[in-house]
Design a protein around this motif. Structure first.
Motif, PDB file in Angstrom:
ATOM      1  N   MET A 117       1.830  -2.103  18.141  1.00 53.92           N
ATOM      2  CA  MET A 117       1.629  -0.597  17.800  1.00 53.92           C
ATOM      3  C   MET A 117       0.468  -0.469  17.022  1.00 53.92           C
ATOM      4  N   THR A 118      -0.666   0.310  17.429  1.00 53.14           N
ATOM      5  CA  THR A 118      -1.825   0.495  16.689  1.00 53.14           C
ATOM      6  C   THR A 118      -1.951   1.814  15.619  1.00 53.14           C
ATOM      7  N   ILE A 119      -2.458   1.600  14.739  1.00 51.90           N
ATOM      8  CA  ILE A 119      -2.383   2.546  13.567  1.00 51.90           C
ATOM      9  C   ILE A 119      -3.823   2.895  13.259  1.00 51.90           C
ATOM     10  N   SER A 120      -4.415   3.994  13.007  1.00 56.59           N
ATOM     11  CA  SER A 120      -5.684   4.365  12.682  1.00 56.59           C
ATOM     12  C   SER A 120      -5.389   4.879  11.148  1.00 56.59           C
ATOM     13  N   ILE A 121      -6.359   4.443  10.082  1.00 58.59           N
ATOM     14  CA  ILE A 121      -6.102   4.979   8.795  1.00 58.59           C
ATOM     15  C   ILE A 121      -7.474   5.111   8.269  1.00 58.59           C
ATOM     16  N   GLY A 122      -7.308   6.364   7.498  1.00 51.00           N
ATOM     17  CA  GLY A 122      -8.583   6.936   6.540  1.00 51.00           C
ATOM     18  C   GLY A 122      -8.266   7.366   5.408  1.00 51.00           C
ATOM     19  N   ASN A 123      -9.057   7.171   4.551  1.00 54.92           N
ATOM     20  CA  ASN A 123      -8.947   7.929   3.060  1.00 54.92           C
ATOM     21  C   ASN A 123     -10.390   7.951   2.449  1.00 54.92           C
ATOM     22  N   ASP A 124     -10.234   8.862   1.275  1.00 49.55           N
ATOM     23  CA  ASP A 124     -11.318   8.945   0.589  1.00 49.55           C
ATOM     24  C   ASP A 124     -11.092   8.299  -0.654  1.00 49.55           C
ATOM     25  N   HIS A 125     -11.995   8.488  -1.595  1.00 53.97           N
ATOM     26  CA  HIS A 125     -11.946   7.624  -2.825  1.00 53.97           C
ATOM     27  C   HIS A 125     -10.800   7.519  -3.801  1.00 53.97           C
ATOM     28  N   ALA A 126     -10.059   8.787  -3.457  1.00 49.46           N
ATOM     29  CA  ALA A 126      -8.788   8.742  -4.417  1.00 49.46           C
ATOM     30  C   ALA A 126      -7.791   7.775  -3.730  1.00 49.46           C
ATOM     31  N   GLY A 127      -7.971   7.379  -2.397  1.00 43.52           N
ATOM     32  CA  GLY A 127      -7.058   6.747  -1.664  1.00 43.52           C
ATOM     33  C   GLY A 127      -7.193   5.118  -1.589  1.00 43.52           C
ATOM     34  N   VAL A 128      -8.302   4.657  -2.051  1.00 40.33           N
ATOM     35  CA  VAL A 128      -8.738   3.220  -1.770  1.00 40.33           C
ATOM     36  C   VAL A 128      -7.660   2.356  -2.106  1.00 40.33           C
ATOM     37  N   ASP A 129      -6.891   2.319  -3.313  1.00 37.77           N
ATOM     38  CA  ASP A 129      -6.004   1.476  -3.781  1.00 37.77           C
ATOM     39  C   ASP A 129      -4.697   1.467  -2.750  1.00 37.77           C
ATOM     40  N   TYR A 130      -4.260   2.885  -2.412  1.00 34.76           N
ATOM     41  CA  TYR A 130      -3.224   2.869  -1.563  1.00 34.76           C
ATOM     42  C   TYR A 130      -3.490   2.693  -0.076  1.00 34.76           C
ATOM     43  N   LYS A 131      -4.626   2.821   0.395  1.00 36.09           N
ATOM     44  CA  LYS A 131      -5.107   2.358   1.645  1.00 36.09           C
ATOM     45  C   LYS A 131      -5.081   0.931   1.783  1.00 36.09           C
ATOM     46  N   SER A 132      -5.460   0.401   0.778  1.00 38.95           N
ATOM     47  CA  SER A 132      -5.618  -1.351   0.693  1.00 38.95           C
ATOM     48  C   SER A 132      -4.161  -1.864   0.843  1.00 38.95           C
ATOM     49  N   ALA A 133      -3.183  -1.187   0.143  1.00 35.76           N
ATOM     50  CA  ALA A 133      -1.770  -1.506   0.033  1.00 35.76           C
ATOM     51  C   ALA A 133      -1.195  -1.398   1.313  1.00 35.76           C
ATOM     52  N   VAL A 134      -1.463  -0.141   1.722  1.00 36.64           N
ATOM     53  CA  VAL A 134      -0.900   0.206   3.123  1.00 36.64           C
ATOM     54  C   VAL A 134      -1.362  -0.742   4.205  1.00 36.64           C
ATOM     55  N   LEU A 135      -2.589  -1.102   4.407  1.00 36.53           N
ATOM     56  CA  LEU A 135      -3.145  -1.867   5.360  1.00 36.53           C
ATOM     57  C   LEU A 135      -2.516  -3.361   5.224  1.00 36.53           C
ATOM     58  N   LYS A 136      -2.463  -3.890   4.024  1.00 38.06           N
ATOM     59  CA  LYS A 136      -1.791  -5.198   3.732  1.00 38.06           C
ATOM     60  C   LYS A 136      -0.474  -5.149   4.471  1.00 38.06           C
ATOM     61  N   HIS A 137       0.190  -4.272   4.084  1.00 42.02           N
ATOM     62  CA  HIS A 137       1.712  -3.791   4.543  1.00 42.02           C
ATOM     63  C   HIS A 137       1.897  -3.682   5.991  1.00 42.02           C
ATOM     64  N   LEU A 138       0.893  -2.848   6.500  1.00 44.32           N
ATOM     65  CA  LEU A 138       1.094  -2.701   7.975  1.00 44.32           C
ATOM     66  C   LEU A 138       0.696  -4.207   8.880  1.00 44.32           C
ATOM     67  N   GLU A 139      -0.263  -4.803   8.400  1.00 43.38           N
ATOM     68  CA  GLU A 139      -0.644  -6.004   9.011  1.00 43.38           C
ATOM     69  C   GLU A 139       0.304  -7.137   8.880  1.00 43.38           C
ATOM     70  N   SER A 140       1.341  -7.077   7.473  1.00 41.08           N
ATOM     71  CA  SER A 140       2.248  -8.131   7.405  1.00 41.08           C
ATOM     72  C   SER A 140       3.436  -7.809   8.346  1.00 41.08           C
ATOM     73  N   LYS A 141       3.547  -6.644   8.854  1.00 40.70           N
ATOM     74  CA  LYS A 141       4.446  -6.231   9.882  1.00 40.70           C
ATOM     75  C   LYS A 141       4.201  -6.347  11.439  1.00 40.70           C
ATOM     76  N   GLY A 142       2.854  -6.758  11.605  1.00 44.17           N
ATOM     77  CA  GLY A 142       2.266  -7.135  12.968  1.00 44.17           C
ATOM     78  C   GLY A 142       1.701  -5.756  13.419  1.00 44.17           C
ATOM     79  N   TYR A 143       1.401  -4.890  12.933  1.00 43.23           N
ATOM     80  CA  TYR A 143       0.598  -3.733  13.388  1.00 43.23           C
ATOM     81  C   TYR A 143      -0.931  -3.934  13.376  1.00 43.23           C
ATOM     82  N   VAL A 144      -1.586  -3.459  14.674  1.00 47.78           N
ATOM     83  CA  VAL A 144      -2.968  -3.373  14.501  1.00 47.78           C
ATOM     84  C   VAL A 144      -3.527  -2.251  13.796  1.00 47.78           C
ATOM     85  N   VAL A 145      -4.228  -2.344  13.038  1.00 51.46           N
ATOM     86  CA  VAL A 145      -4.709  -1.282  12.335  1.00 51.46           C
ATOM     87  C   VAL A 145      -6.568  -0.895  12.127  1.00 51.46           C
TER      88      VAL A 145
END
Length: 144
Positions: free
Chosen positions: A1-29
């Motif tokens: 499954m492929t996920i597209s993710i985007g964020n502004d400056h307020a979401g940098v830390d959350y995006k980073s954590a979500v990105l790692k979380h998704l990749e650890s589960k085998g998603y393409v981001v």
């Protein structure tokens, strides 16, 4: 499954954590978000995610900004996008079950990171119920 993710400056830390979380589960981001805390305009990072969803280049999108509102409004300007602003797992589940949401809008300033990871999992794992809900979804697009 492929996920597209985007964020502004307020979401940098959350995006980073979500990105790692998704990749650890085998998603393409596909990462369209900023990686710095420098102030940016959220539409510049949300439109690419909404385009990916609109053009069926990805299965789902996730967008993150301070309140989630601006990102959500921006994404919902795209045809075929059903972005849902969610702040807890229960709302995420209903957005998928009843609205077949294809983009999750996260309010970084109003959610805890552990909560967000649960929300992301619920978003990606909850199926759309169809039936009477599909008839309602069919009425969402404007016709001129």
């Amino acid at each position: 499954m492929t996920i597209s993710i985007g964020n502004d400056h307020a979401g940098v830390d959350y995006k980073s954590a979500v990105l790692k979380h998704l990749e650890s589960k085998g998603y393409v981001v596909k990462n369209h978000g900023t990686n710095t805390l420098d102030s940016v305009d959220y539409p510049d990072f949300v439109h690419p995610v909404a385009n990916d969803v609109e053009q069926n280049k990805v299965d789902f999108g996730i967008i993150i900004c301070g309140s989630g509102n601006g990102a959500n409004m921006t994404a919902n300007k795209h045809q075929g996008v059903r972005s849902a602003l969610c702040w807890n797992k229960e709302i995420v589940t209903l957005a998928r079950q009843h609205n077949n949401a294809n983009i999750l809008s996260i309010p970084a300033r109003f959610t805890a990171l552990s909560q967000v990871l649960d929300m992301v999992d619920a978003f990606l794992e909850t199926p759309f119920e169809g039936g009477r809900h599909q008839a309602r979804i069919n009425k969402i697009p404007m016709s001129c």
